[in-house]
Scaffold this motif. Structure first.
Motif, short mmCIF file in Angstrom:
data_model
loop_
_atom_site.label_atom_id
_atom_site.label_comp_id
_atom_site.label_asym_id
_atom_site.label_seq_id
_atom_site.Cartn_x
_atom_site.Cartn_y
_atom_site.Cartn_z
N ASN A 163 8.17 8.85 13.28
CA ASN A 163 7.54 9.32 12.06
C ASN A 163 8.24 10.61 11.62
O ASN A 163 8.46 11.51 12.44
CB ASN A 163 6.06 9.60 12.34
CG ASN A 163 5.23 9.86 11.11
OD1 ASN A 163 5.71 10.35 10.11
ND2 ASN A 163 3.95 9.52 11.20
N ARG A 207 0.35 11.77 2.82
CA ARG A 207 1.14 10.56 2.57
C ARG A 207 2.17 10.84 1.47
O ARG A 207 1.90 11.56 0.50
CB ARG A 207 0.20 9.43 2.15
CG ARG A 207 0.90 8.09 1.92
CD ARG A 207 -0.09 7.07 1.39
NE ARG A 207 -1.14 6.78 2.36
CZ ARG A 207 -1.01 5.89 3.35
NH1 ARG A 207 0.10 5.20 3.47
NH2 ARG A 207 -2.03 5.69 4.18
N GLU A 211 5.50 5.53 1.70
CA GLU A 211 4.62 5.09 2.78
C GLU A 211 3.44 4.27 2.25
O GLU A 211 2.35 4.31 2.83
CB GLU A 211 4.08 6.31 3.55
CG GLU A 211 5.15 7.08 4.30
CD GLU A 211 4.60 8.31 4.98
OE1 GLU A 211 5.02 8.60 6.12
OE2 GLU A 211 3.74 9.00 4.38
N THR A 212 3.63 3.55 1.20
CA THR A 212 2.52 2.79 0.62
C THR A 212 2.05 1.66 1.54
O THR A 212 0.89 1.24 1.44
CB THR A 212 2.94 2.19 -0.74
OG1 THR A 212 4.04 1.28 -0.55
CG2 THR A 212 3.36 3.28 -1.71
N ASP A 216 -3.69 3.77 6.89
CA ASP A 216 -4.21 5.14 7.02
C ASP A 216 -4.30 5.58 8.47
O ASP A 216 -3.99 6.72 8.81
CB ASP A 216 -5.60 5.25 6.37
CG ASP A 216 -5.55 5.16 4.86
OD1 ASP A 216 -4.45 5.39 4.28
OD2 ASP A 216 -6.58 4.85 4.24
N LEU A 219 -0.98 6.94 9.90
CA LEU A 219 -0.21 7.89 9.11
C LEU A 219 0.39 9.00 9.96
O LEU A 219 1.52 9.44 9.72
CB LEU A 219 -1.10 8.51 8.02
CG LEU A 219 -0.39 9.28 6.91
CD1 LEU A 219 0.51 8.38 6.09
CD2 LEU A 219 -1.42 9.97 6.01
#
Length: 234
Positions: A163, A207, A211-212, A216, A219
């Protein structure tokens, strides 16, 4: 058209390519970090994910781990599945540690920074693993393209993708944002079929537009563990 200039302090850190470990032939000369509890806990968790993947796909016999480091993850997997034909690829000092510890498996020394020489490997693998690796090479396209050639429609491609929130060492920042990365695999012939979260969490940055597709609850995962298979022919 005006000349576009980037100020020297535009980026958070003043990196040149010498700062990246991609070309450092002596990477893994020191393995002190492997003794840290955080690494041990992480390898145990990652091995559990790979083993679950193998359990769910009992056809898996031949495994290739690209950018394996000294091979710690492989040994934890082989403790559970000792009959796997397990191949690893990384740099010379990683192999030195592998050999000195009499690890199981077959280790290949190859330069993966710009290309992927598949000489000596099997024609096809049932499972390919890249664990925090693709973001360190100059030409991830070459690796992914070769993985597609080394797999078939039943093979699994297991990828640990960091990430961006954990401030990892990315050569191409943005390419590995969740949507962009899934798309990168898609255009190379792979569909996302599975997703695991991480033990560790990043700072709670909001966000971003790339990152659509990211749920959640994932994330702020430190890593995203993704399973891909070749796209099925229609």
């Amino acid at each position: 058209m005006g000349l576009f200039r980037i100020q020297h302090n535009t980026f958070e850190q003043d990196f040149t390519m010498d700062n990246f470990d991609t070309d450092h032939i002596n990477e893994w000369e020191s393995v002190d970090r492997l003794q840290e509890n955080g690494w041990e806990n992480r390898y145990v968790y990652e091995a559990s994910l790979v083993c679950e993947t193998i359990k769910n796909n009992p056809h898996i016999k031949n495994v290739l781990e690209i950018g394996s480091g000294p091979g710690v993850l492989s040994q934890k997997i082989l403790e559970i599945y000792p009959d796997l034909n397990y191949h690893l690829i990384d740099k010379p000092f990683a192999k030195k540690y592998f050999d000195e510890n009499q690890y199981k498996g077959t280790f290949f020394v190859k330069d993966l920074s710009n290309s992927f020489d598949t000489n000596g490997l099997l024609e096809k693998y049932d499972l390919v693993i890249t664990n925090d690796f693709l973001e360190h090479v100059y030409n991830p396209h070459a690796i992914i393209k070769s993985v597609h050639e080394l797999t078939n429609e039943n093979s699994i491609f297991f990828i640990s993708n960091p990430n961006w929130r954990m401030a990892h060492q990315f050569i191409y920042r943005g390419l590995f944002d969740f949507d962009n990365f899934v798309y990168l695999l898609y255009i190379h012939g792979f569909d996302l079929i599975g997703f695991y979260g991480s033990l560790l969490q990043t700072p709670p940055y909001p966000r971003i537009s790339s990152e659509t597709l990211l749920p959640d609850e994932h994330l702020t995962d430190w890593n995203h563990y993704l399973l891909f298979k070749q796209k099925q022919q229609k």
